[in-house]
Design a protein around this motif. Sequence first.
Motif, short mmCIF file in Angstrom:
data_model
loop_
_atom_site.label_atom_id
_atom_site.label_comp_id
_atom_site.label_asym_id
_atom_site.label_seq_id
_atom_site.Cartn_x
_atom_site.Cartn_y
_atom_site.Cartn_z
N LYS A 168 36.50 40.26 33.94
CA LYS A 168 36.96 41.51 34.58
C LYS A 168 38.33 41.24 35.22
N CYS A 169 39.34 41.32 34.39
CA CYS A 169 40.69 40.98 34.84
C CYS A 169 41.71 41.75 34.00
N HIS A 170 42.77 42.25 34.65
CA HIS A 170 43.82 42.97 33.91
C HIS A 170 44.49 42.06 32.88
N PHE A 171 44.50 40.76 33.17
CA PHE A 171 45.23 39.84 32.29
C PHE A 171 44.30 38.85 31.58
N ALA A 172 43.05 39.31 31.38
CA ALA A 172 42.03 38.41 30.81
C ALA A 172 42.52 37.79 29.50
N ALA A 205 37.87 32.19 31.85
CA ALA A 205 38.71 33.36 31.54
C ALA A 205 38.97 34.23 32.76
N HIS A 206 38.56 33.76 33.95
CA HIS A 206 38.85 34.56 35.16
C HIS A 206 39.42 33.65 36.25
N PRO A 207 40.49 34.08 36.92
CA PRO A 207 41.10 33.24 37.96
C PRO A 207 40.14 32.82 39.07
N TYR A 208 39.13 33.66 39.39
CA TYR A 208 38.19 33.26 40.43
C TYR A 208 37.36 32.06 39.99
N ILE A 246 49.84 45.80 39.46
CA ILE A 246 48.72 46.60 38.94
C ILE A 246 47.37 46.16 39.56
N CYS A 247 47.29 44.86 39.89
CA CYS A 247 46.03 44.32 40.43
C CYS A 247 45.71 44.95 41.78
N LEU A 248 46.74 45.33 42.52
CA LEU A 248 46.52 45.91 43.84
C LEU A 248 46.18 47.39 43.76
N GLU A 272 41.44 49.08 39.49
CA GLU A 272 40.31 48.18 39.27
C GLU A 272 40.39 47.66 37.83
N PRO A 273 40.28 46.35 37.64
CA PRO A 273 40.42 45.83 36.26
C PRO A 273 39.25 46.20 35.36
N PRO A 274 39.52 46.33 34.06
CA PRO A 274 38.42 46.60 33.12
C PRO A 274 37.69 45.30 32.77
N GLY A 329 42.10 47.99 44.21
CA GLY A 329 42.33 47.42 42.87
C GLY A 329 41.33 46.32 42.59
N CYS A 330 41.82 45.16 42.17
CA CYS A 330 40.95 44.01 41.92
C CYS A 330 40.56 43.41 43.28
N ARG A 331 39.28 43.17 43.46
CA ARG A 331 38.80 42.67 44.76
C ARG A 331 39.25 41.22 45.02
N PHE A 332 39.70 40.53 43.99
CA PHE A 332 40.14 39.14 44.16
C PHE A 332 41.66 39.07 44.39
N ALA A 333 42.33 40.21 44.25
CA ALA A 333 43.80 40.21 44.27
C ALA A 333 44.42 39.50 45.47
N PRO A 334 43.92 39.71 46.71
CA PRO A 334 44.59 39.05 47.85
C PRO A 334 44.54 37.52 47.78
N ARG A 335 43.66 36.95 46.95
CA ARG A 335 43.52 35.48 46.89
C ARG A 335 43.96 34.93 45.53
N CYS A 336 44.39 35.82 44.64
CA CYS A 336 44.62 35.39 43.25
C CYS A 336 46.07 34.96 43.03
N PRO A 337 46.30 33.75 42.50
CA PRO A 337 47.68 33.30 42.27
C PRO A 337 48.36 34.03 41.11
N TYR A 338 47.58 34.77 40.30
CA TYR A 338 48.16 35.46 39.13
C TYR A 338 48.34 36.96 39.38
N ALA A 339 48.05 37.41 40.61
CA ALA A 339 48.05 38.86 40.88
C ALA A 339 49.43 39.48 40.66
N LYS A 340 49.43 40.68 40.05
CA LYS A 340 50.66 41.46 39.91
C LYS A 340 50.41 42.84 40.53
FE1 SF4 Z 1 43.92 38.11 39.50
FE2 SF4 Z 1 44.86 40.50 38.77
FE3 SF4 Z 1 43.05 39.29 37.28
FE4 SF4 Z 1 42.38 40.26 39.66
S1 SF4 Z 1 43.05 41.42 37.88
S2 SF4 Z 1 41.82 38.30 38.85
S3 SF4 Z 1 44.22 39.87 40.82
S4 SF4 Z 1 45.14 38.58 37.68
#
Ligand code: SF4
Length: 347
Positions: free
Chosen positions: A331-335, A263-266, A313-315, A318-320, A300-311
Amino acid sequence: MAKELLDVRNLSVHYKILAGWVYAVDNVSFKLNRGETMGLVGESGCGKTTTGYGITQLLASNAYIKDGSKVIFDGKDFVEMSTEPSKKFSGYRKIIEYHPEMRKYRWKRISMIFQGAMNAFNPVFKVGDQIIEAILTHEDITEEEARKRVEELYKLVGIPVDRIDNYPHEYSGGMKQRAMIAMALALNPDLIIADEPTTALDVVTQDKILGEMARLQKEKDVAMIIITHDVSVVAEMAHKMAVMYAGHLVETGTTRQIFKETAHPYMEALLKAFPSIKGERKRLKAIPGSPPDLSNPPKGCRFAPRCPYAKDICLEEEPPVVEVAPGHFSKCHFAEELYGELGGEAK
Ligand code: SF4
């Protein structure tokens, strides 16, 4: 019903350095029951070891624990018990070194298999004597009784008893690792924290050691936290997993949930970076970029610079932490949108 042993709540550990702060561990929360095994996984430098040492309060002298952190072990909050408000930095607590109550818990109730068993023993003392000393420090028994216990432990972990009086350099890597496990079991602890227990071993020895650890864990009904960067190590052994990235826990759940219902892109990226021994052969995918500098993490999300799904809001935000299924958190905005859509190669 399973009985709760450890409840880590909002644990934040920051290191003070000349240039400012390193935010090594931020708001980490998880629970562990008696007899349960949890895999704490993530890339090197993501805060796994600091989390482990934060539980036992064995942190470097420049480490500070943020107010509000709790490490409740068998009903006792270690942070409240063995730290005091920092005189230098408001909002932080400092560990009281050699706290007498805390020392009763270390090794007796919580033991550790340290990273790099190759160097964990003192080279100038016999291995058996070092284990005997650990027993005698905590228990009021004779040296002879302690030696007998070490003999039993050696049999249990598969080291010939006549090797007790050897020095560390006379042991192979696998034997040192087994001796370290014997030492961790010496006082019948409730919890073992194993930090990269098999990293320095070849795959055959690694498989044997992991098999033995699983057997001993079951036999002794001891809870275990296995800290590793190698997800395959915990895939078979752990009941549950906590995935860490840049000081945050980004996904937690049962091992099945994490592997099969990622459930998390990482975590998806981690699974794609590891080979699967089942199914068709697929090209492995490296995770692009590198983890952020924890002295200046992205806002924002600490994975955002490497995440293919980042939008966008991610930058920015911080995701809930979202519960996508009972006991499964991401812990993702789009979980919720990504849950069920992500595909790890190990599935
Ligand atoms: Fe990727 Fe955004 Fe989820 Fe972070 S919050 S893991 S950048 S989709």
